[in-house]
Scaffold this active site. Structure first.
Site, PDB file in Angstrom:
ATOM      1  N   HIS A 131      35.303 -67.770   1.267  1.00 27.19           N
ATOM      2  CA  HIS A 131      34.159 -68.527   1.778  1.00 27.19           C
ATOM      3  C   HIS A 131      34.222 -68.602   3.308  1.00 27.19           C
ATOM      4  CE1 HIS A 131      32.293 -69.765  -1.912  1.00 27.19           C
ATOM      5  NE2 HIS A 131      33.350 -70.417  -2.347  1.00 27.19           N
TER       6      HIS A 131
ATOM      7  N   HIS B 270      33.002 -65.524   4.880  1.00 26.98           N
ATOM      8  CA  HIS B 270      31.546 -65.444   4.776  1.00 26.98           C
ATOM      9  C   HIS B 270      30.893 -66.163   5.962  1.00 26.98           C
ATOM     10  CE1 HIS B 270      27.969 -65.560   1.691  1.00 26.98           C
ATOM     11  NE2 HIS B 270      27.783 -64.691   2.658  1.00 26.98           N
TER      12      HIS B 270
ATOM     13  N   HIS C 185      40.542 -67.785  -2.582  1.00 23.75           N
ATOM     14  CA  HIS C 185      39.141 -68.065  -2.883  1.00 23.75           C
ATOM     15  C   HIS C 185      38.452 -68.761  -1.703  1.00 23.75           C
ATOM     16  CE1 HIS C 185      35.842 -69.372  -5.718  1.00 23.75           C
ATOM     17  NE2 HIS C 185      35.690 -70.258  -4.752  1.00 23.75           N
ATOM     18  N   GLU C 186      39.013 -69.870  -1.254  1.00 19.98           N
ATOM     19  CA  GLU C 186      38.377 -70.616  -0.177  1.00 19.98           C
ATOM     20  C   GLU C 186      38.382 -69.834   1.128  1.00 19.98           C
ATOM     21  OE1 GLU C 186      36.574 -73.040  -0.808  1.00 19.98           O
ATOM     22  OE2 GLU C 186      37.291 -73.397  -2.849  1.00 19.98           O
TER      23      GLU C 186
END
Length: 698
Positions: A496, A499, A492-493
């Site tokens: 980010h 991104h 998940h991280e």
């Protein structure tokens, strides 16, 4: 994920104060003489921060004054672009300081944070209230239809103008003064909330000095607790804390029901003891001030103010969405409760299931029904294998590579640093990973940046991004072994991080996206973490190197919706609680516990499940920037489930789909409306069916 600390268009002249070193000797200022221009952590000392803030704010003030007082007629370049580029030094200082305040803080840093917060708040308000500057921004905005702007430039102009309006530029002098006082008070209160929570979390320890009290706990969990005790100077005992890598295994496996209750009660009562660390009065004041601010700016509630900028647009859309999920999730949780109670009765337990029992009996039922538990999986999820897995996934999707660097200054010894490159070897950016708990680190996991990507004025700035978590530490000869939730947290991280790393925006300001969209790039990565095809590529036994066996993968898939009633209900309960706090229409300081009980009672939350976050430790919304936005994780889950379906319709690593996702989601930032970008990627609006199926709620 925590939102990065944003220094949005601000100005105030701060009186000079004594500094421990001249500006030229302050390592936070100027260009960093380090590899790739990363922060010089080997030179930065605590005494450098406040002088750096003061100098950076004065520099920003001069930049802003030059824009506001310019004799030339306002244009897009001399007003909007100049404004967006201003404050670079302040952003540089702040990005480092606030990263450290979250990941490597201490009493001195926390004092600086409280001292500088009202200064920065006033700094921001002063520019938003600058009438000459706003007049120039407004003049450009009102001529926007006549300007030959790119789509991203149009977006920058819109965001800039709206930031002034939403920041109070249209208020009268008295209203501006009132708003400024509210903002300053909120800036301090939210910091105090998080400081109290960190201290409260660090304060509790469950010390076990009798080995029989460890009954049921796996050897690895016991070894980790012994190591924790040794580090705390309590060798010969075992220490458990309310940090989740310590607490969750204890709740899952400890046969001592009374001790499970003790540690869970400590966790769920944080900030709620009526002492110097109590957060109730703080959050009550925060909620009331947010209502007052919303009214000043012309909004009915704080949620109306926040959601205007999000995909949801208004509170009704959020409530309707949450309501749609709540009924099937609660029904499933009630069935799960019945199954757990049946096991208690079958074993002759003679008691009613309580909230501190849920993890324990969930593991027992999962073992009985699926022959699966976390301890069977952990050996295949050694942290290095998982880290290599996320890197491998990025390579397969986007062709990028990660090369560990040992020449980059770090703020903590166990931080790792990597150079990220395109397939052709060209530099993309730098990634820091910081995964282990410590007393100086806030709980949870998040992503941020020391420097954002931009291409303004033809000058390319490459990103410097960090991932922070609280994952199990190695213990003795045993490396860090993760459970399935911790594996998905890493994926998940890392989403980010991608991104930020793969952004291709001209301006830093256009990189920002709506809160209920920002979780799409992170949550979509979790899908690969659990996919059978990819599991065999990265999940390998830490001793033998053998890939995870097919029978274990089959059990994972078969049990994929197990306990999803609980997971969905505890999350949705927190989302409703957040929305209820932020749809208040009167600026009254309400009793936090009574308000929370009423909120959760209204939706019918069963007593065996506690809201994922109770109000006194709900840092996402009272300290972290997700107020009226906690719903965004599951809103974005609709997007991520639908987006992953696009890959499944072709192949897991389909290059055409990956290229489209990189172009329209990762690289585009907020250069266009979020739904427009999603439609460009998917060719249509997202569908909710994949989410309902994944959670077993259909």
């Amino acid at each position: 994920m925590r939102k990065p600390f944003l220094f949005l268009l601000a100005v105030i002249v701060i009186a000079a104060v004594c500094s421990s070193a001249p500006a030229s000797e302050n390592p936070l200022l100027g260009t960093f003489n380090t590899p790739f221009g990363v922060p010089p952590f080997d030179k930065i000392q605590i005494e450098h921060y406040m002088p750096a803030f003061q100098i950076a704010m004065r520099e920003h003030a001069r930049e802003i004054a030059a824009i506001a007082e310019a004799p030339e007629a306002p244009t897009f370049p001399n007003t909007i672009e100049s404004l967006e580029a201003s404050g670079a030094l302040l952003t540089q200082v702040g990005s480092i300081f606030y990263a450290m305040n979250s990941a490597n803080t201490n009493d001195e840093i926390q004092v600086i944070a409280k001292d500088v917060a009202p200064l920065l708040s006033a700094h921001q308000d002063a520019i938003l209230f600058n009438e000459k500057l706003f007049a120039r921004v407004k003049a450009v905005y009102e001529r926007r239809s006549k300007l030959n702007l790119t789509q991203e430039q149009k977006r920058l102009l819109e965001k800039t103008y709206r930031s002034f309006v939403r920041g109070g530029a249209n208020l009268n002098a008295a209203q501006k003064a009132e708003l400024s006082e509210i903002n300053k008070e909120l800036s301090v209160l939210t910091l105090q909330f998080e400081d109290n929570l960190l201290a409260e979390t660090n304060k509790f320890e469950l010390v076990i000095d009798n080995k029989t009290d460890l009954a049921g706990l796996p050897d690895a969990v016991v070894a980790t607790a012994a190591e924790e005790a040794r580090q705390r100077g309590k060798e010969g005992t075992w220490v458990f804390t309310t940090q989740k890598p310590s607490m969750i295994p204890f709740l899952q496996y400890s046969e001592r029901r009374d001790l499970r209750e003790k540690i869970y009660e400590a966790y769920t009562s944080r900030g709620n003891h009526g002492d110097e660390l109590d957060n109730k009065k703080i959050l009550e004041r925060i909620a009331a001030l947010r209502v007052k601010r919303a009214h000043l700016l012309g909004y009915k509630t704080h949620a109306d103010f926040v959601l205007e900028e999000e995909m949801a647009k208004n509170p009704k859309a959020v409530y309707d969405f949450l309501d749609r999920l709540w009924k099937p999730a609660l029904a499933r949780a009630i069935r799960e409760r019945a199954a757990f109670q049946a096991m208690i009765d079958k074993e002759g337990g003679g008691f009613k299931l309580a909230s501190w029992d849920w993890w324990y009996y969930a593991e027992k039922v999962r073992k009985a029904e699926y022959d699966l538990d976390d301890e069977m999986l952990r050996p295949y999820f050694e942290i290095e294998n998982v880290r290599n897995g996320v890197f491998m996934l990025a390579n397969k999707l986007y062709g990028i590579t990660f090369e560990e660097r040992t020449d980059i200054p770090k703020y903590q010894a166990d931080v790792r640093t990597y150079e990220v490159k395109e397939a052709d070897g060209s530099h993309i950016g730098i990634l820091y990973t910081d995964y282990y708990p410590r007393d100086s680190k806030q709980g949870g996991a998040w992503c941020g940046g020391f420097r954002s990507e931009s291409k303004r004025g033809g000058k390319i700035e490459t990103p410097v991004i960090y991932n922070v978590g609280n994952l199990p530490e190695p213990s003795g000869d045993t490396p860090s072994l993760l459970n399935f939730d911790e594996v998905t947290t890493m994926f998940h991280e890392f989403g980010h991080a991608l991104h930020g790393l793969l952004s291709e925006c001209t301006y830093e300001m256009t990189q920002g996206v709506a809160t209920d969209f920002v979780e799409l790039p992170s949550q979509v990565m979790e899908n690969w973490a659990t996919d059978p095809e990819f599991l065999t590529m990265y999940a390998r036994h830490y001793k033998t190197g053998e890939p995870i066996p097919d029978e274990l993968i089959a059990k994972i898939r078969k049990s994929s919706t197990f306990n999803q009633g609980f997971a969905t209900v505890e999350y949705l309960a927190a989302s409703f609680l957040d929305m209820d706090w932020h749809t208040l229409t009167e600026p009254t300081e309400l009793d936090a516990n009574a308000f929370e009980a009423k909120s959760l009672g209204r939706i019918g939350l069963i007593p065996e499940i506690v809201s994922r976050y109770r109000s006194p430790y709900f840092a996402h919304v009272f300290g972290d920037g997700y107020s009226a936005g906690y719903y965004s994780y599951i809103w974005a889950e609709v997007l991520d489930a639908d987006a992953f379906q696009a890959f499944k319709e072709t192949s897991l690593f389909d290059q055409k789909t990956a290229h489209a996702f990189r172009k329209y989601i990762l690289a585009a930032g907020g250069s266009e409306e979020e739904m427009t970008l999603y439609r460009k990627f998917r060719g249509r609006d997202p569908k909710i069916a994949p989410l309902l199926e994944r959670r077993g709620l259909n």
